[in-house]
Structures are given as structure tokens and as C-alpha cells.
Design an enzyme around this catalytic site. Structure first.
Site, PDB file in Angstrom:
ATOM      1  N   CYS A   1     -36.756 -11.495  22.925  1.00  0.00           N
ATOM      2  CA  CYS A   1     -35.897 -12.591  22.409  1.00  0.00           C
ATOM      3  C   CYS A   1     -34.555 -12.028  21.736  1.00  0.00           C
ATOM      4  O   CYS A   1     -34.627 -11.291  20.817  1.00  0.00           O
ATOM      5  CB  CYS A   1     -36.843 -13.137  21.260  1.00  0.00           C
ATOM      6  SG  CYS A   1     -36.009 -14.558  20.752  1.00  0.00           S
TER       7      CYS A   1
ATOM      8  N   CYS B   1     -36.222 -18.049  23.545  1.00  0.00           N
ATOM      9  CA  CYS B   1     -36.773 -17.460  24.776  1.00  0.00           C
ATOM     10  C   CYS B   1     -37.845 -18.478  24.995  1.00  0.00           C
ATOM     11  O   CYS B   1     -38.521 -18.164  25.848  1.00  0.00           O
ATOM     12  CB  CYS B   1     -37.241 -15.951  24.261  1.00  0.00           C
ATOM     13  SG  CYS B   1     -38.527 -16.053  23.022  1.00  0.00           S
TER      14      CYS B   1
ATOM     15  N   GLU C   1      -6.256 -30.953 -18.889  1.00  0.00           N
ATOM     16  CA  GLU C   1      -6.278 -29.796 -18.085  1.00  0.00           C
ATOM     17  C   GLU C   1      -7.819 -29.515 -17.357  1.00  0.00           C
ATOM     18  O   GLU C   1      -8.651 -30.457 -17.929  1.00  0.00           O
ATOM     19  CB  GLU C   1      -6.352 -28.624 -19.258  1.00  0.00           C
ATOM     20  CG  GLU C   1      -4.913 -28.094 -19.744  1.00  0.00           C
ATOM     21  CD  GLU C   1      -4.883 -27.015 -20.924  1.00  0.00           C
ATOM     22  OE1 GLU C   1      -6.060 -26.478 -21.211  1.00  0.00           O
ATOM     23  OE2 GLU C   1      -3.951 -26.681 -21.259  1.00  0.00           O
TER      24      GLU C   1
ATOM     25  N   CYS D   1     -41.269 -16.374  15.964  1.00  0.00           N
ATOM     26  CA  CYS D   1     -41.162 -15.921  17.534  1.00  0.00           C
ATOM     27  C   CYS D   1     -41.783 -14.511  17.711  1.00  0.00           C
ATOM     28  O   CYS D   1     -41.249 -13.819  16.984  1.00  0.00           O
ATOM     29  CB  CYS D   1     -39.923 -16.124  17.998  1.00  0.00           C
ATOM     30  SG  CYS D   1     -39.705 -15.610  19.796  1.00  0.00           S
TER      31      CYS D   1
ATOM     32  N   LYS E   1     -16.950 -33.749 -19.532  1.00  0.00           N
ATOM     33  CA  LYS E   1     -17.896 -33.087 -18.453  1.00  0.00           C
ATOM     34  C   LYS E   1     -18.063 -34.083 -17.118  1.00  0.00           C
ATOM     35  O   LYS E   1     -18.567 -35.309 -17.262  1.00  0.00           O
ATOM     36  CB  LYS E   1     -19.325 -32.674 -19.049  1.00  0.00           C
ATOM     37  CG  LYS E   1     -19.153 -31.458 -20.011  1.00  0.00           C
ATOM     38  CD  LYS E   1     -19.751 -30.179 -19.507  1.00  0.00           C
ATOM     39  CE  LYS E   1     -19.418 -29.006 -20.383  1.00  0.00           C
ATOM     40  NZ  LYS E   1     -20.650 -28.180 -20.953  1.00  0.00           N
TER      41      LYS E   1
ATOM     42  N   LYS F   1     -11.287 -27.865 -17.027  1.00  0.00           N
ATOM     43  CA  LYS F   1     -12.217 -27.293 -17.901  1.00  0.00           C
ATOM     44  C   LYS F   1     -12.748 -26.045 -16.566  1.00  0.00           C
ATOM     45  O   LYS F   1     -13.702 -26.324 -15.597  1.00  0.00           O
ATOM     46  CB  LYS F   1     -13.295 -27.857 -18.295  1.00  0.00           C
ATOM     47  CG  LYS F   1     -14.058 -26.881 -19.068  1.00  0.00           C
ATOM     48  CD  LYS F   1     -15.108 -27.850 -20.071  1.00  0.00           C
ATOM     49  CE  LYS F   1     -15.969 -27.112 -21.007  1.00  0.00           C
ATOM     50  NZ  LYS F   1     -16.913 -26.098 -20.477  1.00  0.00           N
TER      51      LYS F   1
ATOM     52  N   GLU G   1     -10.007 -18.154 -18.990  1.00  0.00           N
ATOM     53  CA  GLU G   1     -11.359 -18.124 -18.587  1.00  0.00           C
ATOM     54  C   GLU G   1     -11.116 -17.063 -17.258  1.00  0.00           C
ATOM     55  O   GLU G   1     -10.453 -17.051 -16.421  1.00  0.00           O
ATOM     56  CB  GLU G   1     -11.626 -19.308 -17.995  1.00  0.00           C
ATOM     57  CG  GLU G   1     -13.184 -19.844 -17.758  1.00  0.00           C
ATOM     58  CD  GLU G   1     -13.743 -20.178 -19.104  1.00  0.00           C
ATOM     59  OE1 GLU G   1     -12.946 -20.012 -20.204  1.00  0.00           O
ATOM     60  OE2 GLU G   1     -14.898 -20.485 -19.031  1.00  0.00           O
TER      61      GLU G   1
ATOM     62  N   TYR H   1      -5.288 -20.695 -21.250  1.00  0.00           N
ATOM     63  CA  TYR H   1      -5.277 -22.063 -21.910  1.00  0.00           C
ATOM     64  C   TYR H   1      -4.817 -21.854 -23.013  1.00  0.00           C
ATOM     65  O   TYR H   1      -4.780 -23.090 -24.008  1.00  0.00           O
ATOM     66  CB  TYR H   1      -6.164 -22.927 -21.441  1.00  0.00           C
ATOM     67  CG  TYR H   1      -7.899 -22.267 -21.563  1.00  0.00           C
ATOM     68  CD1 TYR H   1      -8.120 -21.772 -23.020  1.00  0.00           C
ATOM     69  CD2 TYR H   1      -8.595 -21.724 -20.543  1.00  0.00           C
ATOM     70  CE1 TYR H   1      -9.448 -21.179 -23.057  1.00  0.00           C
ATOM     71  CE2 TYR H   1      -9.747 -21.205 -20.721  1.00  0.00           C
ATOM     72  CZ  TYR H   1     -10.192 -21.039 -21.838  1.00  0.00           C
ATOM     73  OH  TYR H   1     -11.473 -20.402 -21.968  1.00  0.00           O
TER      74      TYR H   1
ATOM     75  N   ARG I   1     -16.129 -13.504 -25.394  1.00  0.00           N
ATOM     76  CA  ARG I   1     -16.514 -14.338 -26.578  1.00  0.00           C
ATOM     77  C   ARG I   1     -17.512 -13.955 -27.410  1.00  0.00           C
ATOM     78  O   ARG I   1     -17.539 -13.887 -28.545  1.00  0.00           O
ATOM     79  CB  ARG I   1     -16.876 -15.891 -26.031  1.00  0.00           C
ATOM     80  CG  ARG I   1     -17.242 -16.603 -27.067  1.00  0.00           C
ATOM     81  CD  ARG I   1     -16.776 -18.156 -27.234  1.00  0.00           C
ATOM     82  NE  ARG I   1     -17.855 -18.911 -26.282  1.00  0.00           N
ATOM     83  CZ  ARG I   1     -17.940 -20.058 -25.961  1.00  0.00           C
ATOM     84  NH1 ARG I   1     -16.926 -20.769 -26.458  1.00  0.00           N
ATOM     85  NH2 ARG I   1     -18.954 -20.568 -25.366  1.00  0.00           N
TER      86      ARG I   1
ATOM     87  N   CYS J   1     -40.023 -21.104  20.557  1.00  0.00           N
ATOM     88  CA  CYS J   1     -38.695 -20.766  20.320  1.00  0.00           C
ATOM     89  C   CYS J   1     -37.367 -21.375  21.054  1.00  0.00           C
ATOM     90  O   CYS J   1     -37.522 -21.193  22.214  1.00  0.00           O
ATOM     91  CB  CYS J   1     -38.728 -18.943  20.791  1.00  0.00           C
ATOM     92  SG  CYS J   1     -37.198 -17.966  20.309  1.00  0.00           S
TER      93      CYS J   1
ATOM     94  N   ASP K   1     -14.923 -23.268 -14.933  1.00  0.00           N
ATOM     95  CA  ASP K   1     -16.205 -22.841 -15.365  1.00  0.00           C
ATOM     96  C   ASP K   1     -16.385 -21.497 -15.017  1.00  0.00           C
ATOM     97  O   ASP K   1     -16.936 -21.013 -14.181  1.00  0.00           O
ATOM     98  CB  ASP K   1     -16.985 -23.658 -14.441  1.00  0.00           C
ATOM     99  CG  ASP K   1     -18.680 -23.679 -14.995  1.00  0.00           C
ATOM    100  OD1 ASP K   1     -18.987 -23.201 -16.135  1.00  0.00           O
ATOM    101  OD2 ASP K   1     -19.421 -24.224 -14.111  1.00  0.00           O
TER     102      ASP K   1
ATOM    103  N   ASP L   1       0.867  -1.120  -0.068  1.00  0.00           N
ATOM    104  CA  ASP L   1       0.005  -0.065  -0.194  1.00  0.00           C
ATOM    105  C   ASP L   1       0.957   1.122   0.169  1.00  0.00           C
ATOM    106  O   ASP L   1       0.450   2.339  -0.858  1.00  0.00           O
ATOM    107  CB  ASP L   1      -0.919   0.081   1.233  1.00  0.00           C
ATOM    108  CG  ASP L   1      -1.979  -1.044   1.407  1.00  0.00           C
ATOM    109  OD1 ASP L   1      -2.199  -1.370  -0.014  1.00  0.00           O
ATOM    110  OD2 ASP L   1      -2.749  -1.459   2.098  1.00  0.00           O
TER     111      ASP L   1
END
Ligand code: AMP
Ligand code: ZN
Length: 693
Positions: A455, A434, A138, A449, A337, A140, A199, A251, A161, A431, A142, A62
């Protein structure tokens, strides 16, 4: 034209390296320091975001960044859109320019079994006249695909794309992604011009954080990291993109005359220039392919990003050229897949949690399982109806899936493994905190409740909500402090916050002076927070951020809001009978009215400001308006504000309910088509401004 010829290159050595030699300029001391700082920061960025091996502390980083920012301010002539200081993005909005890909971006053929992978290899071999092939495997990834072009080692363009032929120019957003190099290290042997494809990913951790925020703001959740990454990349505000924490894995490299013989060699080169490269392994035999599938189906679950399969590619780039592609996908690669992720585990117990509005949420405690990269111990059971539908019994073996929700959900039970004598799961009647008997809201699946004022989780939940970033934005009060404030008796409701003092706070156990001062500062500043956020902060059931805005705009002040009937409220566009009823019930409670009075005394904004009132009209009341394209007179954000000022609503996608489209230049072709199909009016900037006159 032979697409493959232009898709991938010949293999001559690139002799054009003169193009990379820069003319040295005479730089002053500070200018030279700018250059040095940029290089240093780029190097540390790479160590941190690509190699995961930080080389300096965050503070040091920083510190250097601030030095660079100061120097750049002093030397505007040295401005560079690729400086590391530009990674934070800006809120300038401009529509995306559509760009034609130099080489089309294709998709991949799919396979679902080792037999299908074998078929693919057989076809490839046949296509090559029986030549032997080497295979690489490799992940894939997502996410959403991206093409990034570099010239003379500098990033010049990043394009989505799109339809494969044309995509959106999202360069401004992509340069905020820290793991993507903006300038390649000097002296490296990279081609003068090349394209990398990969990706863009939103890692699981960022995805979960984002959805948590969205849930809190009652915004729709992203179903999965892929949608979240694609949505983020298309944001008009690159500062927000920077904040969300995208990452990228590459890739492919493409270009004219690239000197590589194999895919692995090309990837190694790209890695050495600073790119984060997809995990790539050379697989020697079909058994190695089987192993790779089995191994990564397990190991991918602990990756920081989502994968939905594997990709097998031939390694020889010459063979890529020889095989070419079908209309849709290359013949030298195939995707494999995986089945969607679902695990079976034991339901150990169920906890019933109490939220700030008193609603009871059943949460399953599970035998820990690894699911999509995280260990899952808890899963939502939603409500009593769902428990009954799923027919869950005590100690069942249950199927867990991770959908868009933050908490994974139980989607079924393996009844075959049910123990004899197991009882159906019972919902609590009282509850759990409480002990008050629960009530069921009419027409709702939820149990509540009713003990609002005693509560504990309801009290602390309301305090946490009130101080939240989108409500009063008071820093320093998290879950623990809220509980501490409540237990000490200092804060029993949100109005009590305004009686706090530094002395009272430091009298608490382990409370630092600094934290106390920070909280008091936040409390003071909250008095300027606009009325609409005050309404949101009150914790009126069903009144989220958007509803609070609508109320502020239509009702103008709290006195009016407190006296309106359910019918009057429901007459406001976008306020349904359920919300109207809930508002009336809220203000029917004396304690709530007292709290509002005390907040008013404390100095909170209980009405729209003069300024907000002055510019407000109802000219666009009830209108749902889509903004698209690039504008001349005002920015997109300004148009958005104008729509809201005049009572309209800016929506992002076109549907039958859209009133009209405010279109600038270069409106997206798919939007245009949809608008025409649905017969929705398109008006331009000038027409829109006339409308508001
Ligand atoms: P699909 O969209 O299902 O047809 O899959 C094809 C897409 O997978 C490509 O367009 C890439 O965006 C993406 N992809 C993810 N990982 C890889 C990888 N390692 N190699 C090639 N493509 C990949
Ligand atoms: Zn309770």
C-alpha cells in the site's frame, strides 16, 4: 503610595538628554566596522521584522552577519550582549531571576457588548467631573505580556508579568526576538530611561509549524498561540527560543517625566524609535466605536497573530492619572472580548487518508472559510466513532473551530440546514488506495489497511518517517522524492535506502547531481545515529521518540528487543501492554526482521555504544524528577542527561506522580508551594550527586 503616580508620569519635558551623549572612543578600522555593521544590521532587521519591507536580500543580510561574527571573534574586547549576532541565542541554561516591577503590571476590566463599553465611558466621564473624553481602539493581542526597560537607548531588561508585582527576568530569550530593537537608533529623541509594555506573540504560521513538529515527535501540542508563546518565553534554551519565531507588539510606554500628552502621541514616538506598535485608531464617537468593533471582528481574522478582542483606552494621559486604577485594573481602559472563533460551512466531501502505520484518517473537505487568520479547506474528522457521535450527514453545514490541533476540527452540525434525504456519512470499508478490506484494531476506534508492503502511502510514509530530523536525519528526501524513489522501484522499504548510489539517483527523472550527493551524505552520516533513534525510525506502531529512548535504555540492543515477550516488555517502566504487544507483532513479521538485518549490515547502530553503556545505571529507574532553580556544579541540561543516564525521567511540572524535585537556588515560589502542598521531597544538588555516587 499612589500607584498611579508612579505608574504613569508627570508631563514635564525631559531635560536630561546629556545622559545620552556618549564619549567618542578611538576605534581601529575593524572596530569601527563592527560598530557600522551592527547599526546596518539593526536597521535591516527593523525593515524586515517591524516594517515588513525587506531592504536587502537574505543572502546579503547573512553575508553582513557573517562578517560581523568574524570581526567579533577577532575582537573579543568589543563583545556586546546586544549585538545583532546575539539574536540567535545560546543553549546556556540558567533559571530565571525574579525581578520586582518598578510599576505593577495590571490586568484589564472586561466588556462583552457595546452597552458595556458605553457604561465604561460613562463611568470614566463621571470620574473626570463630566470632562469630554477621546477614545482610542486597539487590538487585544492574545499572547503573553512583557515589560522591557531601556536605558540610554539600550535594552537592559525584559520581565514577564508574573503575579503583576514580580516577574521572571527573561532578557536572554527576549533579545532573540528580531522585531524588538536592542539598541535604538542614535540621534533619536528618546527618554534616557523608559519601559515599554506589550505582548509577545507566536504568529499563526510559526505556531502551526511548531505544532506540526511536535505532533511528529509525539510531544503534546500547544492548545493555542498564547500558551505556545508563554511556554516558549520560559524555555531555558534561548537558541530554541530564537528558532521558534516569536514576535512582539507594544502598547504602553512608561517612565518618569515622559513628554507626551496622549497615548497616540506616545505610541507614535515609540514607533519612530523602531518598535512594532499595536494598531491604534482614534474613535470620534460611540458610532465609531461600534464600527471599529464590527470591522475588526472580521478583519482580525486575517491578521498574522491571534487576537481575542479589542482594547479601548482614553487618549489623554492626564486623564489616566486623574482616574487611577482599582486594585486590579485601570479605570481608563477596558477590554472588549470577542466570542471564540467558529464558522459554519458546507461539507463538500470526505477523503480517507492512509498513514504510515495503515491507520485511515477521515478528512473533511470544506467550502473554504476564513478562520483565525487562515483559510480553512480541510478539517479532521478523527475516526468513525466521532463521525457517528456528531451525526454527520453528506453535504451537511458544519461548525468548524480551530483548537490546538494543526488541522481545525468539526465540532457540530447545523441540522436545520440539512437537505432532505441526505444520508448519514459512511466510513469506507476498503483501503481507498490499494482496495484491501480494512481491519479494526481491537479496543481502538481506528480502521487500518493491513496491506503493509504494497500500500503506497504506507511505504512512502515509512520512508519519510525514517529520514526525518528526529529519526535518521537524512536530508533531501521529502514527500515527493520518497514517492519518486518508490515509484521508480529503487526503494520499497527503509533498508533499500542503503543500496542507493549517486548513479542510481541521478538516473531518475529531473534528479540533480547535487541533490543526489546530499542524500548520499545523509545516508552515510545516518550510520552514526544513536540506537534509540534507530528504534524510533523503524515505524513500530505506538513507539514514539520517548518510548524509543526508554527501550534503548532498558533493552540495550536490537537482538534482545527482537526476542523479548510482551510480558517482559510490559515489565519495563513506562511500557504499557499496548506498546509491548505492538513491538512483539512488529518483530513477528519476517519482512521486518529482514529489514533489521539489512540495516545492521549497512552499519547502523543496533546497540547502545560502549560509552552510553558504561555510564548507565538504573539508580533512578521509574523516578519522575522535576528540575527547578539555578545550579552551581552542573547546568540544567547536564542534570537532565544524568537523570536519563540513570534511568529516571525529567518531567516539567509537579504533580502527585513526581518522585522528587532537584532544586537549585531561587526555585520558583509557586513550584515550592505546590511541592509542599503535595508533600514532595526537595533535594539539593549535593544530595542528588551523592545519590548517584
Ligand atoms: P486579561 O489578561 O484578559 O486581563 O487582559 C489584559 C491583558 O491584555 C494585558 O495585561 C495585556 O497583556 C493584554 N493586552 C493585549 N493587547 C493589549 C493592548 N492593546 N493594550 C493593553 N493590553 C493589551
Ligand atoms: Zn491500503
Amino acid at each position: 503610595m499612589d500607584i498611579q503616580r508612579s505608574l504613569f508620569n508627570d508631563f514635564e519635558i525631559d531635560n536630561n538628554s546629556e545622559e545620552q551623549v556618549e564619549q567618542p572612543k578611538q576605534l581601529t578600522g575593524e572596530e569601527a566596522r563592527i560598530v557600522e555593521l551592527r547599526e546596518t544590521l539593526n536597521r535591516h532587521n527593523h525593515s524586515y521584522y517591524v516594517l515588513n519591507q525587506p531592504t536587502i536580500s537574505d543572502q546579503e543580510f547573512d553575508h553582513l552577519m557573517r562578517e560581523l561574527q568574524d570581526l567579533e571573534e577577532k575582537h573579543p574586547e568589543m563583545a556586546d550582549p546586544l549585538s545583532p549576532t546575539q539574536r540567535v541565542g545560546s543553549d546556556l541554561s540558567q533559571g530565571f531571576k525574579q525581578v520586582q516591577h518598578e510599576r505593577p503590571m495590571m490586568s484589564l476590566g472586561n466588556s462583552y457588548s457595546i452597552e458595556e463599553v458605553q457604561d465604561f465611558l460613562r463611568r470614566a466621564k463621571d470620574g473626570l467631573g463630566g470632562e469630554p473624553v477621546e477614545i482610542v481602539g486597539e487590538m487585544k493581542y492574545d499572547g503573553t505580556s512583557i515589560s522591557v526597560t531601556y536605558e540610554n537607548g539600550r535594552l537592559v531588561r525584559a520581565v514577564t508579568r508574573g503575579d503583576g508585582v514580580r516577574g521572571d527576568d527573561v532578557t536572554a530569550n527576549v533579545i532573540t526576538i528580531r522585531s524588538i530593537p536592542l539598541e535604538l537608533p542614535k540621534g533619536m529623541d528618546f527618554p534616557a530611561k523608559f519601559e515599554v509594555r506589550g505582548e509577545i506573540m507566536l504568529p499563526w504560521a510559526s505556531f502551526e509549524r511548531l505544532n506540526k513538529e511536535r505532533a511528529f515527535n509525539e510531544e503534546p501540542l500547544f492548545a493555542n498561540p498564547r500558551n505556545a508563546a508563554a511556554g516558549t518565553l520560559k524555555l531555558q534554551n534561548s537558541a530554541e527560543v530564537a528558532r521558534r519565531g516569536l514576535d512582539a507588539y507594544f502598547y504602553f510606554i512608561l517612565g518618569e517625566n515622559l513628554p507626551y500628552k496622549t497615548h497616540t502621541e506616545a505610541m507614535e514616538a515609540a514607533r519612530s524609535w523602531g518598535f512594532k506598535i499595536a494598531h491604534t485608531e482614534v474613535l470620534e464617537s460611540i458610532d465609531a466605536v461600534t464600527d471599529f468593533i464590527e470591522r475588526w471582528d472580521k478583519e482580525r481574522k486575517s491578521l498574522p497573530v491571534a487576537t481575542d478582542g479589542l482594547v479601548f483606552k482614553l487618549n489623554s494621559l492626564r486623564q489616566w492619572l486623574n482616574l487611577g486604577a482599582t486594585a486590579k485594573s485601570p479605570r481608563w481602559a477596558i477590554a472588549f472580548k470577542f466570542a471564540p472563533e467558529r464558522e459554519c460551512t458546507k461539507l463538500k466531501s470526505v477523503s480517507f487518508e492512509v498513514g504510515r502505520t495503515g491507520v485511515i484518517t477521515p478528512v473533511a473537505n470544506l467550502e473554504p472559510v476564513l478562520l483565525s487568520g487562515t483559510i480553512v479547506k480541510r478539517a479532521s474528522l478523527h475516526n468513525e466513532d466521532i463521525i457517528r457521535q456528531l451525526d454527520i450527514h453528506d453535504g451537511d453545514m458544519v461548525y468548524v473551530e480551530k483548537g490546538g490541533e494543526i488541522i481545525p476540527k468539526i465540532v457540530g452540525v447545523d441540522t436545520k440546514q440539512r437537505e432532505a434525504g441526505a444520508e448519514p456519512l459512511k466510513f469506507v470499508t476498503h483501503c481507498p488506495v490499494c482496495g484491501t478490506a480494512l481491519q479494526r484494531i481491537e479496543g481502538e476506534a481506528a480502521w487500518v489497511c493491513p496491506n503493509k508492503w504494497e500500500c503506497k502511502p504506507q511505504i512512502t510514509g515509512r520512508i519519510e518517517h525514517f529520514v526525518g530530523r528526529h529519526a535518521m536525519n537524512i536530508d533531501g528526501i521529502g514527500e515527493e522524492v520518497a514517492a519518486q524513489l518508490h515509484e521508480s522501484g529503487l526503494v520499497n522499504n527503509i533498508a533499500d535506502l542503503y543500496d542507493l548510489t549517486v548513479d542510481k539517483l541521478v538516473s531518475l527523472d529531473r534528479f540533480q547531481l547535487k541533490s543526489a550527493q546530499r542524500i548520499m551524505r545523509g545516508i552515510e552520516q545516518s550510520k552514526q545515529v544513536p540506537f534509540e533513534r534507530v528504534i524510533f525510525a523503524l515505524s513500530i506502531q505506538f513507539v514514539g521518540e520517548t518510548t524509543a529512548k526508554v527501550l534503548a535504555r532498558n533493552v540495550h540492543n536490537i537482538d534482545r528487543l527482537m526476542e523479548m515477550s510482551a510480558e517482559e516488555l510490559a515489565a519495563i517502566p513506562e511500557i504499557g501492554p499496548k506498546i509491548a504487544q505492538s513491538i512483539v507483532e512488529y518483530f513477528a513479521v519476517d519482512t521486518n526482521r529482514d529489514i533489521v538485518e539489512r540495516l545492521r549490515w549497512a552499519g547502523l547502530q543496533m546497540a547502545l555504544s560502549e560509552e552510553e553503556l558504561a555510564n548507565r545505571t538504573t539508580k533512578l529507574e521509574g523516578k519522575k524528577i522535576v528540575i527547578s532553580g539555578v545550579f552551581q556544579h552542573h547546568s540544567r541540561e547536564e542534570y537532565k542527561a544524568m537523570i536519563e543516564q540513570n534511568g529516571g525521567k525529567n518531567v516539567s511540572s509537579i504533580s502527585k506522580a513526581t518522585s522528587f524535585i532537584l532544586a537549585g537556588e531561587n526555585m520558583g515560589p509557586s513550584k515550592l508551594e505546590k511541592a509542599q502542598k503535595l508533600g514532595i521531597d526537595i533535594i539539593n544538588e549535593d544530595q542528588f550527586l551523592d545519590l548517584l555516587k
